[in-house]
Design a protein around this motif. Structure first.
Motif, short mmCIF file in Angstrom:
data_model
loop_
_atom_site.label_atom_id
_atom_site.label_comp_id
_atom_site.label_asym_id
_atom_site.label_seq_id
_atom_site.Cartn_x
_atom_site.Cartn_y
_atom_site.Cartn_z
N ALA A 66 0.84 -1.20 0.00
CA ALA A 66 0.00 0.00 0.00
C ALA A 66 0.88 1.25 0.00
CB ALA A 66 -0.91 0.00 1.23
N TRP A 67 0.45 2.26 -0.74
CA TRP A 67 1.19 3.51 -0.78
C TRP A 67 0.23 4.66 -0.47
CZ3 TRP A 67 -0.83 6.60 -4.65
CH2 TRP A 67 -1.50 5.94 -5.68
N LYS A 68 0.76 5.72 0.13
CA LYS A 68 -0.03 6.89 0.49
C LYS A 68 0.07 7.97 -0.58
CE LYS A 68 -1.78 7.36 4.46
NZ LYS A 68 -3.11 6.92 4.86
N PHE A 69 1.26 8.15 -1.14
CA PHE A 69 1.49 9.12 -2.21
C PHE A 69 2.27 8.46 -3.33
CE2 PHE A 69 1.08 11.69 1.60
CZ PHE A 69 0.23 12.71 1.19
N TRP A 70 2.03 8.95 -4.54
CA TRP A 70 2.74 8.46 -5.72
C TRP A 70 3.26 9.65 -6.49
CZ3 TRP A 70 -0.39 6.47 -10.50
CH2 TRP A 70 0.47 6.20 -11.56
N TYR A 91 -3.38 8.62 -2.39
CA TYR A 91 -4.24 7.46 -2.57
C TYR A 91 -5.34 7.49 -1.51
CZ TYR A 91 -5.80 2.70 -3.30
OH TYR A 91 -6.56 1.60 -3.58
N GLY A 92 -6.52 7.90 -1.94
CA GLY A 92 -7.64 7.95 -1.01
C GLY A 92 -8.71 8.91 -1.48
N THR A 93 -9.75 8.99 -0.70
CA THR A 93 -10.88 9.86 -0.99
C THR A 93 -10.62 11.25 -0.42
OG1 THR A 93 -11.99 9.33 1.09
CG2 THR A 93 -12.46 7.88 -0.81
N ARG A 94 -11.51 12.18 -0.74
CA ARG A 94 -11.40 13.53 -0.15
C ARG A 94 -11.49 13.47 1.37
NH1 ARG A 94 -12.13 18.09 -3.58
NH2 ARG A 94 -12.79 17.46 -5.66
N GLU A 95 -12.37 12.62 1.85
CA GLU A 95 -12.52 12.48 3.30
C GLU A 95 -11.25 11.91 3.94
OE1 GLU A 95 -14.84 11.28 1.03
OE2 GLU A 95 -16.10 13.07 1.31
#
Length: 105
Positions: A66-70, A91-95
């Motif tokens: 899993a990665w948080k930023f790319w 990597y994720g939704t606006r929330e």
């Protein structure tokens, strides 16, 4: 050349100190080569990673990790900024982004 065991030991000291000082878990920025040499066998899996992969989607070079930023571009352009800039995605939704900014993720 980095020796894997020593690099992991040094990183542990640095990451622990950063978390103690800032009160937040650091994000590990990694290139494909560093990931393959040091992190690919599960080292620091409890830390979020920020991956650099300008030619391929992260799944191609970082597998199922899993990665948080790319960072997908190193020579991008942004109006008002002179010169090349890195372009990145969360990597994720606006929330989830809001929660991340608030320190909840």
């Amino acid at each position: 050349h980095l020796e894997r065991d020593q690099t992991i030991a040094d990183m542990k000291v640095m990451l622990d100190e950063m978390e103690r000082h800032f009160g937040k878990r650091p994000i590990i920025y990694t290139s494909v080569d560093f990931y393959a040499a040091i992190l690919s066998d599960g080292a620091f899996e409890d830390y979020p990673i920020w991956v650099r992969s300008t030619k391929h989607h992260p799944a191609v070079r970082y597998g199922s990790r899993a990665w948080k930023f790319w960072q997908y571009q190193a020579d991008g352009s942004i109006p008002g900024i002179v010169g090349h800039v890195d372009r990145n995605v969360f990597y994720g939704t606006r929330e989830q982004w809001r929660a991340f900014l608030d320190g909840q993720s």
